[in-house]
Design a protein around this motif. Structure first.
Motif, PDB file in Angstrom:
ATOM      1  N   ALA A  89      29.226 -90.810  12.210  1.00 39.25           N
ATOM      2  CA  ALA A  89      28.121 -91.707  11.849  1.00 39.25           C
ATOM      3  C   ALA A  89      26.822 -91.216  12.486  1.00 39.25           C
ATOM      4  O   ALA A  89      25.733 -91.535  12.010  1.00 39.25           O
ATOM      5  CB  ALA A  89      28.431 -93.129  12.287  1.00 39.25           C
ATOM      6  N   GLY A 132      14.210 -87.322   6.219  1.00 37.60           N
ATOM      7  CA  GLY A 132      15.443 -88.079   6.442  1.00 37.60           C
ATOM      8  C   GLY A 132      15.202 -89.552   6.216  1.00 37.60           C
ATOM      9  O   GLY A 132      14.138 -89.965   5.732  1.00 37.60           O
ATOM     10  N   THR A 133      16.187 -90.350   6.577  1.00 32.86           N
ATOM     11  CA  THR A 133      16.097 -91.799   6.335  1.00 32.86           C
ATOM     12  C   THR A 133      14.900 -92.415   7.045  1.00 32.86           C
ATOM     13  O   THR A 133      14.140 -93.193   6.459  1.00 32.86           O
ATOM     14  CB  THR A 133      17.394 -92.483   6.823  1.00 32.86           C
ATOM     15  OG1 THR A 133      18.498 -91.851   6.182  1.00 32.86           O
ATOM     16  CG2 THR A 133      17.394 -93.959   6.496  1.00 32.86           C
ATOM     17  N   THR A 134      14.721 -92.066   8.315  1.00 35.89           N
ATOM     18  CA  THR A 134      13.625 -92.648   9.092  1.00 35.89           C
ATOM     19  C   THR A 134      12.292 -92.354   8.414  1.00 35.89           C
ATOM     20  O   THR A 134      11.440 -93.241   8.260  1.00 35.89           O
ATOM     21  CB  THR A 134      13.629 -92.072  10.526  1.00 35.89           C
ATOM     22  OG1 THR A 134      14.918 -92.305  11.094  1.00 35.89           O
ATOM     23  CG2 THR A 134      12.565 -92.701  11.395  1.00 35.89           C
ATOM     24  N   THR A 156      20.506-102.434   5.108  1.00 37.18           N
ATOM     25  CA  THR A 156      21.406-101.282   5.136  1.00 37.18           C
ATOM     26  C   THR A 156      22.598-101.504   4.210  1.00 37.18           C
ATOM     27  O   THR A 156      23.092-102.633   4.083  1.00 37.18           O
ATOM     28  CB  THR A 156      21.885-100.982   6.575  1.00 37.18           C
ATOM     29  OG1 THR A 156      22.496 -99.698   6.593  1.00 37.18           O
ATOM     30  CG2 THR A 156      22.861-102.010   7.105  1.00 37.18           C
ATOM     31  N   ASP A 193      18.844 -98.892   2.847  1.00 35.61           N
ATOM     32  CA  ASP A 193      19.063 -97.808   3.797  1.00 35.61           C
ATOM     33  C   ASP A 193      20.491 -97.308   3.551  1.00 35.61           C
ATOM     34  O   ASP A 193      21.458 -97.983   3.914  1.00 35.61           O
ATOM     35  CB  ASP A 193      18.893 -98.355   5.218  1.00 35.61           C
ATOM     36  CG  ASP A 193      19.317 -97.343   6.279  1.00 35.61           C
ATOM     37  OD1 ASP A 193      19.893 -96.297   5.929  1.00 35.61           O
ATOM     38  OD2 ASP A 193      19.082 -97.628   7.474  1.00 35.61           O
ATOM     39  N   ALA A 221      21.761 -94.452   4.685  1.00 33.88           N
ATOM     40  CA  ALA A 221      22.084 -93.370   5.630  1.00 33.88           C
ATOM     41  C   ALA A 221      23.585 -93.279   5.881  1.00 33.88           C
ATOM     42  O   ALA A 221      24.122 -92.192   6.096  1.00 33.88           O
ATOM     43  CB  ALA A 221      21.347 -93.582   6.953  1.00 33.88           C
ATOM     44  N   GLN A 222      24.266 -94.440   5.864  1.00 31.94           N
ATOM     45  CA  GLN A 222      25.717 -94.428   6.119  1.00 31.94           C
ATOM     46  C   GLN A 222      26.509 -94.661   4.838  1.00 31.94           C
ATOM     47  O   GLN A 222      27.703 -94.949   4.897  1.00 31.94           O
ATOM     48  CB  GLN A 222      26.081 -95.522   7.140  1.00 31.94           C
ATOM     49  CG  GLN A 222      25.425 -95.378   8.491  1.00 31.94           C
ATOM     50  CD  GLN A 222      25.960 -94.179   9.287  1.00 31.94           C
ATOM     51  OE1 GLN A 222      26.994 -93.605   8.953  1.00 31.94           O
ATOM     52  NE2 GLN A 222      25.244 -93.810  10.332  1.00 31.94           N
TER      53      GLN A 222
HETATM   54  N1  PMP Z   1      19.836 -96.000   9.226  1.00 31.62           N
HETATM   55  C1  PMP Z   1      21.113 -95.948   9.583  1.00 31.62           C
HETATM   56  C2  PMP Z   1      22.054 -97.016   9.105  1.00 31.62           C
HETATM   57  C3  PMP Z   1      21.570 -94.901  10.379  1.00 31.62           C
HETATM   58  O1  PMP Z   1      22.844 -94.841  10.741  1.00 31.62           O
HETATM   59  C4  PMP Z   1      20.653 -93.905  10.802  1.00 31.62           C
HETATM   60  C5  PMP Z   1      21.091 -92.763  11.686  1.00 31.62           C
HETATM   61  N2  PMP Z   1      21.933 -93.125  12.729  1.00 31.62           N
HETATM   62  C6  PMP Z   1      19.331 -94.003  10.379  1.00 31.62           C
HETATM   63  C7  PMP Z   1      18.953 -95.066   9.603  1.00 31.62           C
HETATM   64  C8  PMP Z   1      18.308 -92.987  10.763  1.00 31.62           C
HETATM   65  O2  PMP Z   1      18.617 -91.760  10.201  1.00 31.62           O
HETATM   66  P1  PMP Z   1      17.824 -90.432  10.602  1.00 31.62           P
HETATM   67  O3  PMP Z   1      17.827 -90.379  12.091  1.00 31.62           O
HETATM   68  O4  PMP Z   1      18.614 -89.334   9.991  1.00 31.62           O
HETATM   69  O5  PMP Z   1      16.458 -90.560  10.044  1.00 31.62           O
END
Ligand code: PMP
Length: 406
Positions: A31, A94-96, A172, A201, A203-204
């Motif tokens: 994760a 990335g997601t952020t 999320t 979101d 990301a997961q």
């Molecule tokens: N959202 C979730 C649910 C995540 O698990 C993560 C990374 N742990 C992020 C956002 C951020 O992702 P990143 O650091 O790759 O931008």
């Protein structure tokens, strides 16, 4: 379709290494970030070894080759998410980065003083703080959709939480701490019934289950390359064209420009309007290969296998004396957070590491979850399709040994 675990293990030689004088590495921190198959490593290496050209505009072999491969990733992501158009796929860090883009740009255009934004109690900080910053800037209020102690969102509360001031909800798909798979389609339907946009979101999520943005009908969706067996520092944002067209650029410079004059500049069309500066070209190319790898195995096969693995891990972990699982949602994927009645999570993590087992400990960038349970953090194991049942047995054996010390 099922998984050919032997072939997969061969594709990820890093997983077969021994650490600390002969302990087989058992990687259960997926994760946080995932390992990359040789297909991705080789392709990335070939772009470094054979030369790089900057993408778009240039008129020579290396630039054309890199531009084609970079843009092919956009097409692949478009297909992967089932977006309607490639213009709806913005390549980001990335997601952020994707959440920050939407929070800033959507906020500038659509959020006024007195408006409201909703996020859930189980969000990663990356899906809270960008909205907080935007709300501060715009004079808006950030509201929170709570969860129950099982770690399930109280979706019915949206009926009251959403008001005529609500502009966007960001939530999320799968919690990185609790493993909860949220009913995002239901949330989106509720929000849309009141003309509220929804960002997911993912990301997961994208690495564990099929995500179809048209079926979900989400307005925005974000994910990261490094959590789907690709490079770090790249990811994507899906956004409906109708929003992206109206939103102002997030950052200025490079590819997002149409024409610059000192009395005002004009901006490029989608998707380039949101891609300022030279991006992580080779990272993006690697991400395309990673998604191809996942597509070839098939998300349904991955989901089925990982669910078996998750259930087995939970079952075995519950037999370890003194273990409490945090996150008991009906619908879970990949992630198990847990506590021991005597051992602190940090001690568990450190001692397991010495036995070759990689888990994560702490608050997992989600302080409100720890606050909900009144705990300082958890130990977290997270599985991927390349993990084996034998590895879970090694993890449980190590857990028994470690907790026996307390
Ligand atoms: N959202 C979730 C649910 C995540 O698990 C993560 C990374 N742990 C992020 C956002 C951020 O992702 P990143 O650091 O790759 O931008």
């Amino acid at each position: 379709m099922s998984i050919d675990i032997q072939k997969i293990r061969n594709d990820f030689p890093v997983l077969s290494q021994e650490i600390y004088n002969g302990k087989p590495l058992v990687y259960l921190d997926n994760a946080a970030t995932t390992q990359r198959p040789v297909q991705v490593e080789d392709l990335v290496a070939s772009y470094y070894n054979q030369g790089t050209g900057n993408i778009h505009r240039a008129s020579h072999y290396l630039a054309d080759k890199c531009t084609a491969a970079y843009e092919a990733t956009r097409d692949r992501i478009c297909e992967f998410l089932n977006a309607q158009k490639r213009e709806e796929i913005i390549l980001t860090k990335g997601t952020t980065d994707s959440v920050n883009l939407v929070a800033y740009s959507f906020g500038e255009r659509f959020v006024e003083a007195g408006d409201e934004v909703i996020v859930s109690e189980m969000e990663h900080h990356s899906n809270i703080v960008p909205w907080q910053l935007m709300c501060q800037r715009r004079g808006a209020t950030l509201k929170m959709l709570p969860m129950n102690d099982a770690g399930e969102l109280l979706v019915d509360q949206l009926d009251e939480l959403i008001t005529d001031k609500t502009k966007i909800i960001s939530v999320t798909y799968i919690s990185n701490v609790l493993g909860t798979v949220n009913p995002v389609k239901e949330i989106i339907a509720k929000a849309h019934a009141k003309n509220v946009a929804v960002m997911i979101d993912a990301a997961q999520a994208v690495q564990h289950l099929e995500v179809d943005v048209q079926d979900l009908d989400c307005d925005f969706l974000a994910f990261s390359g490094h959590k789907i067996y690709g490079p770090t520092g790249v990811g994507a944002l899906y956004g409906k064209e109708k929003w992206l067209n109206e939103m102002p650029p997030y950052q200025g410079g490079g590819e997002m420009i149409d024409y610059v004059k000192f009395d005002g500049s004009t901006f490029n069309v989608l998707p380039y309007k949101f891609e300022a500066g030279t991006p992580n070209i080779i990272g993006v190319i690697g991400l395309g290969e990673a998604i191809k790898y996942v597509q070839e195995i098939g998300l349904q096969a991955i989901y089925d296998y990982e669910l078996e693995l998750l259930k087995y891990t939970e079952e075995q972990l519950r037999k370890v004396e003194g273990i409490r699982i945090i996150g008991e949602a009906q619908n879970k994927a990949s992630v198990i957070s847990f506590l021991h009645d005597k051992a602190h999570p940090y001690d568990l993590g450190m001692l397991l590491d010495k036995l070759g087992i990689a888990i994560r400990t702490g608050r997992h960038c989600a302080d409100p979850i720890a606050d909900h349970y009144g705990i300082t953090g958890t130990a977290r194991a997270s599985v991927a399709f390349y993990n084996t049942f034998e590895e879970i047995d090694l993890f449980i054996k190590a857990m028994n040994r470690v907790v026996g010390m307390f």
